[in-house]
Design a protein around this motif. Structure first.
Motif, PDB file in Angstrom:
ATOM      1  N   ASN A  91      12.423 -65.394  42.864  1.00 25.59           N
ATOM      2  CA  ASN A  91      11.956 -65.382  44.260  1.00 25.59           C
ATOM      3  C   ASN A  91      11.973 -63.928  44.735  1.00 25.59           C
ATOM      4  O   ASN A  91      12.972 -63.418  45.212  1.00 25.59           O
ATOM      5  N   LYS A  92      10.838 -63.243  44.568  1.00 23.70           N
ATOM      6  CA  LYS A  92      10.777 -61.815  44.849  1.00 23.70           C
ATOM      7  C   LYS A  92      10.762 -61.536  46.343  1.00 23.70           C
ATOM      8  O   LYS A  92      10.141 -62.258  47.119  1.00 23.70           O
ATOM      9  N   ARG A  93      11.438 -60.486  46.707  1.00 25.08           N
ATOM     10  CA  ARG A  93      11.480 -60.083  48.111  1.00 25.08           C
ATOM     11  C   ARG A  93      10.093 -59.664  48.575  1.00 25.08           C
ATOM     12  O   ARG A  93       9.389 -58.919  47.909  1.00 25.08           O
ATOM     13  N   GLY A  94       9.705 -60.182  49.722  1.00 23.07           N
ATOM     14  CA  GLY A  94       8.420 -59.816  50.295  1.00 23.07           C
ATOM     15  C   GLY A  94       7.252 -60.634  49.776  1.00 23.07           C
ATOM     16  O   GLY A  94       6.123 -60.464  50.229  1.00 23.07           O
ATOM     17  N   GLY A  95       7.512 -61.540  48.829  1.00 21.31           N
ATOM     18  CA  GLY A  95       6.444 -62.369  48.284  1.00 21.31           C
ATOM     19  C   GLY A  95       6.458 -63.763  48.879  1.00 21.31           C
ATOM     20  O   GLY A  95       6.967 -63.994  49.976  1.00 21.31           O
ATOM     21  N   VAL A  96       5.931 -64.701  48.127  1.00 26.44           N
ATOM     22  CA  VAL A  96       5.901 -66.088  48.570  1.00 26.44           C
ATOM     23  C   VAL A  96       7.272 -66.715  48.312  1.00 26.44           C
ATOM     24  O   VAL A  96       8.005 -66.299  47.415  1.00 26.44           O
ATOM     25  N   GLU A  97       7.646 -67.692  49.133  1.00 25.09           N
ATOM     26  CA  GLU A  97       8.902 -68.398  48.906  1.00 25.09           C
ATOM     27  C   GLU A  97       8.738 -69.340  47.704  1.00 25.09           C
ATOM     28  O   GLU A  97       7.715 -69.998  47.557  1.00 25.09           O
ATOM     29  N   THR A  98       9.746 -69.395  46.858  1.00 27.01           N
ATOM     30  CA  THR A  98       9.695 -70.303  45.705  1.00 27.01           C
ATOM     31  C   THR A  98      10.834 -71.321  45.784  1.00 27.01           C
ATOM     32  O   THR A  98      10.606 -72.501  46.035  1.00 27.01           O
ATOM     33  N   ASN A  99      12.083 -70.854  45.620  1.00 25.83           N
ATOM     34  CA  ASN A  99      13.214 -71.779  45.656  1.00 25.83           C
ATOM     35  C   ASN A  99      13.305 -72.562  46.957  1.00 25.83           C
ATOM     36  O   ASN A  99      13.754 -73.710  46.963  1.00 25.83           O
ATOM     37  N   THR A 100      12.903 -71.938  48.043  1.00 24.47           N
ATOM     38  CA  THR A 100      13.100 -72.550  49.359  1.00 24.47           C
ATOM     39  C   THR A 100      11.846 -73.208  49.921  1.00 24.47           C
ATOM     40  O   THR A 100      11.843 -73.642  51.067  1.00 24.47           O
ATOM     41  N   LEU A 101      10.783 -73.307  49.109  1.00 26.64           N
ATOM     42  CA  LEU A 101       9.540 -73.878  49.632  1.00 26.64           C
ATOM     43  C   LEU A 101       9.464 -75.373  49.296  1.00 26.64           C
ATOM     44  O   LEU A 101       8.646 -75.806  48.492  1.00 26.64           O
ATOM     45  N   ASN A 102      10.372 -76.169  49.885  1.00 27.32           N
ATOM     46  CA  ASN A 102      10.303 -77.631  49.795  1.00 27.32           C
ATOM     47  C   ASN A 102      10.342 -78.141  48.361  1.00 27.32           C
ATOM     48  O   ASN A 102       9.636 -79.079  48.008  1.00 27.32           O
ATOM     49  N   VAL A 103      11.190 -77.530  47.528  1.00 28.42           N
ATOM     50  CA  VAL A 103      11.180 -77.796  46.089  1.00 28.42           C
ATOM     51  C   VAL A 103      12.519 -78.358  45.613  1.00 28.42           C
ATOM     52  O   VAL A 103      13.570 -77.781  45.889  1.00 28.42           O
ATOM     53  N   THR A 104      12.460 -79.481  44.890  1.00 23.59           N
ATOM     54  CA  THR A 104      13.600 -79.954  44.103  1.00 23.59           C
ATOM     55  C   THR A 104      13.343 -79.565  42.649  1.00 23.59           C
ATOM     56  O   THR A 104      12.265 -79.834  42.118  1.00 23.59           O
ATOM     57  N   GLN A 105      14.344 -78.926  42.027  1.00 23.31           N
ATOM     58  CA  GLN A 105      14.177 -78.415  40.664  1.00 23.31           C
ATOM     59  C   GLN A 105      15.016 -79.212  39.666  1.00 23.31           C
ATOM     60  O   GLN A 105      16.182 -79.523  39.944  1.00 23.31           O
ATOM     61  N   VAL A 106      14.419 -79.505  38.521  1.00 25.58           N
ATOM     62  CA  VAL A 106      15.079 -80.292  37.475  1.00 25.58           C
ATOM     63  C   VAL A 106      15.001 -79.538  36.152  1.00 25.58           C
ATOM     64  O   VAL A 106      13.905 -79.176  35.706  1.00 25.58           O
ATOM     65  N   GLU A 107      16.137 -79.296  35.532  1.00 20.48           N
ATOM     66  CA  GLU A 107      16.197 -78.701  34.200  1.00 20.48           C
ATOM     67  C   GLU A 107      16.353 -79.809  33.165  1.00 20.48           C
ATOM     68  O   GLU A 107      17.239 -80.666  33.282  1.00 20.48           O
ATOM     69  N   LEU A 108      15.507 -79.786  32.153  1.00 30.24           N
ATOM     70  CA  LEU A 108      15.570 -80.720  31.039  1.00 30.24           C
ATOM     71  C   LEU A 108      16.183 -79.991  29.845  1.00 30.24           C
ATOM     72  O   LEU A 108      15.614 -79.005  29.362  1.00 30.24           O
ATOM     73  N   VAL A 109      17.338 -80.437  29.392  1.00 28.59           N
ATOM     74  CA  VAL A 109      18.013 -79.751  28.288  1.00 28.59           C
ATOM     75  C   VAL A 109      17.214 -79.950  27.002  1.00 28.59           C
ATOM     76  O   VAL A 109      16.880 -81.077  26.621  1.00 28.59           O
ATOM     77  N   GLY A 110      16.891 -78.851  26.361  1.00 29.24           N
ATOM     78  CA  GLY A 110      16.069 -78.858  25.155  1.00 29.24           C
ATOM     79  C   GLY A 110      15.143 -77.661  25.162  1.00 29.24           C
ATOM     80  O   GLY A 110      15.372 -76.690  25.892  1.00 29.24           O
ATOM     81  N   THR A 111      14.084 -77.716  24.382  1.00 29.20           N
ATOM     82  CA  THR A 111      13.182 -76.571  24.262  1.00 29.20           C
ATOM     83  C   THR A 111      11.726 -76.997  24.353  1.00 29.20           C
ATOM     84  O   THR A 111      11.378 -78.150  24.067  1.00 29.20           O
ATOM     85  N   CYS A 112      10.893 -76.032  24.767  1.00 25.87           N
ATOM     86  CA  CYS A 112       9.442 -76.221  24.714  1.00 25.87           C
ATOM     87  C   CYS A 112       8.809 -75.227  23.741  1.00 25.87           C
ATOM     88  O   CYS A 112       7.590 -75.194  23.595  1.00 25.87           O
ATOM     89  N   ASP A 113       9.643 -74.421  23.075  1.00 26.79           N
ATOM     90  CA  ASP A 113       9.172 -73.362  22.182  1.00 26.79           C
ATOM     91  C   ASP A 113       9.094 -73.901  20.747  1.00 26.79           C
ATOM     92  O   ASP A 113      10.122 -74.293  20.176  1.00 26.79           O
ATOM     93  N   PRO A 114       7.913 -73.936  20.145  1.00 28.71           N
ATOM     94  CA  PRO A 114       7.804 -74.474  18.782  1.00 28.71           C
ATOM     95  C   PRO A 114       8.636 -73.695  17.765  1.00 28.71           C
ATOM     96  O   PRO A 114       9.129 -74.273  16.796  1.00 28.71           O
ATOM     97  N   LYS A 115       8.807 -72.378  17.964  1.00 22.84           N
ATOM     98  CA  LYS A 115       9.625 -71.596  17.039  1.00 22.84           C
ATOM     99  C   LYS A 115      11.092 -72.002  17.130  1.00 22.84           C
ATOM    100  O   LYS A 115      11.783 -72.126  16.109  1.00 22.84           O
ATOM    101  N   THR A 116      11.568 -72.193  18.347  1.00 21.46           N
ATOM    102  CA  THR A 116      12.953 -72.632  18.525  1.00 21.46           C
ATOM    103  C   THR A 116      13.138 -74.024  17.936  1.00 21.46           C
ATOM    104  O   THR A 116      14.141 -74.315  17.274  1.00 21.46           O
ATOM    105  N   HIS A 117      12.170 -74.892  18.187  1.00 19.23           N
ATOM    106  CA  HIS A 117      12.208 -76.249  17.637  1.00 19.23           C
ATOM    107  C   HIS A 117      12.299 -76.207  16.108  1.00 19.23           C
ATOM    108  O   HIS A 117      13.113 -76.923  15.499  1.00 19.23           O
ATOM    109  N   LYS A 118      11.516 -75.364  15.493  1.00 17.86           N
ATOM    110  CA  LYS A 118      11.524 -75.254  14.023  1.00 17.86           C
ATOM    111  C   LYS A 118      12.860 -74.720  13.532  1.00 17.86           C
ATOM    112  O   LYS A 118      13.417 -75.219  12.540  1.00 17.86           O
ATOM    113  N   LYS A 119      13.408 -73.728  14.212  1.00 19.09           N
ATOM    114  CA  LYS A 119      14.688 -73.135  13.812  1.00 19.09           C
ATOM    115  C   LYS A 119      15.824 -74.139  13.932  1.00 19.09           C
ATOM    116  O   LYS A 119      16.649 -74.285  13.017  1.00 19.09           O
ATOM    117  N   TRP A 120      15.881 -74.851  15.076  1.00 18.65           N
ATOM    118  CA  TRP A 120      16.951 -75.834  15.266  1.00 18.65           C
ATOM    119  C   TRP A 120      16.826 -76.979  14.259  1.00 18.65           C
ATOM    120  O   TRP A 120      17.820 -77.480  13.758  1.00 18.65           O
TER     121      TRP A 120
END
Length: 312
Positions: free
Chosen positions: A83-112
């Protein structure tokens, strides 16, 4: 200051890693869910909460379920977006955030995978994981009005990475957006998660949870009539079977199995049994809190309406 409009805790979510007391955040009236992936295999520390989302979904691969942890109220800003100063609001713009444990990177997937490290690769997530995320999105739609819709483009990582990706919203698009998106869509951010998650299936499952019409005007195909009738809601046995001190019985086990099937079995250590106990009561209470028809009487003891809604 925004007015809170719905329940602030996702039913069944653990508060063992609660950060709102240390980082109070701003009140919001939520109309957006942002999905992230942690790019790790366990619950992150989030630097003590200073970079935490509202919720984290941790896979229990053996049990084929997601364990939910809540760090901030649904309508309190969390801290997982740049959330950069002077830019658009991100965290505070009516947003609920969800982290999904795992990866979306095919290289990481292959390594694991090569190292034998069990994990979820979210672009190819198992059906049970997608259904659990969809259940949360359906709850957000029902309780907070978050639209079951989102961007058309969900490119694979690493194409999705960097601030200039084609899928990244402009400031104006972000301010106008309502629905479900990924970290890779948010302006001022360069992360590419959750990559090519199966968004269309998530929406299909979420709408099915609520029996919501997906707007498809295609005439239905003629299909043979089902040869077997729909299962009926089992007859309510009476409240007496769900009180401490009552002898073990099949009704308690039937109730417990249905709670697990519907995703409300988090308080069972092993699984449901024939003996009524505190884990049963807490699981019933979580289900009652998830339904607006029951929320005013969420005591954990199933009455006829709780029974009908749970089994229907």
């Amino acid at each position: 200051m925004a007015t809170k409009t719905g329940p602030q805790r996702y039913p069944g979510a653990s508060r063992a890693n609660w950060y709102q007391d240390d980082y109070p955040g701003d009140p919001m009236q939520v109309n957006v869910v942002v999905l992230h992936t942690t790019e790790g295999r366990s619950l992150p520390t989030y630097s003590g909460g200073s970079m935490a989302p509202n919720l984290t979904a941790v896979p229990d691969l053996g049990a084929k379920k997601l364990k939910w942890y809540q760090h901030f109220d649904i309508e309190t800003s969390s801290r997982a977006l740049a959330n950069k100063r002077g830019g658009v609001e991100t965290n505070t713009l009516n947003v609920t955030q969800v982290e999904l444990v795992g990866t979306c990177d095919p290289k990481t997937h292959k390594k694991w995978t090569a190292a034998g490290q069990a994990h979820i690769y979210w672009p190819d997530a198992p059906d049970w994981a997608l259904r659990s995320v969809a259940r949360f999105l359906a709850w957000m739609h029902e309780e907070h009005g978050v639209a079951l819709a989102g961007p058309k483009a969900w490119p694979a990582y690493p194409t999705s990475y960097a601030d200039g990706g084609d899928q990244r919203m402009s400031f104006a698009e972000w301010k106008a957006f309502k629905g479900v998106c990924g970290h890779m869509h948010v302006p001022e951010n360069d992360h590419g998660d959750p990559g090519a998650i199966d968004f269309s299936t998530l929406m299909k499952y979420a709408k099915a949870e609520l029996d919501v019409d997906d707007g498809d005007d295609t005439p239905p195909q003629t299909a043979p009539k089902p040869t077997t009738p729909k299962p009926r809601v089992p007859a309510y046995p009476g409240r007496k079977y769900f009180r401490d001190g009552v002898a073990a019985n099949a009704h308690v086990l039937q109730l417990g199995k249905q709670l697990v099937k519907r995703g409300f079995g988090d308080h069972y250590r092993v699984g449901p049994s024939r003996t009524w106990g505190e884990a049963d009561r807490l699981n019933v209470r979580d289900f009652q809190k998830s339904r607006k028809e029951l929320r005013g009487d969420a005591d954990g003891y199933p009455g006829p309406l709780t029974w009908r809604l749970l089994f229907s």
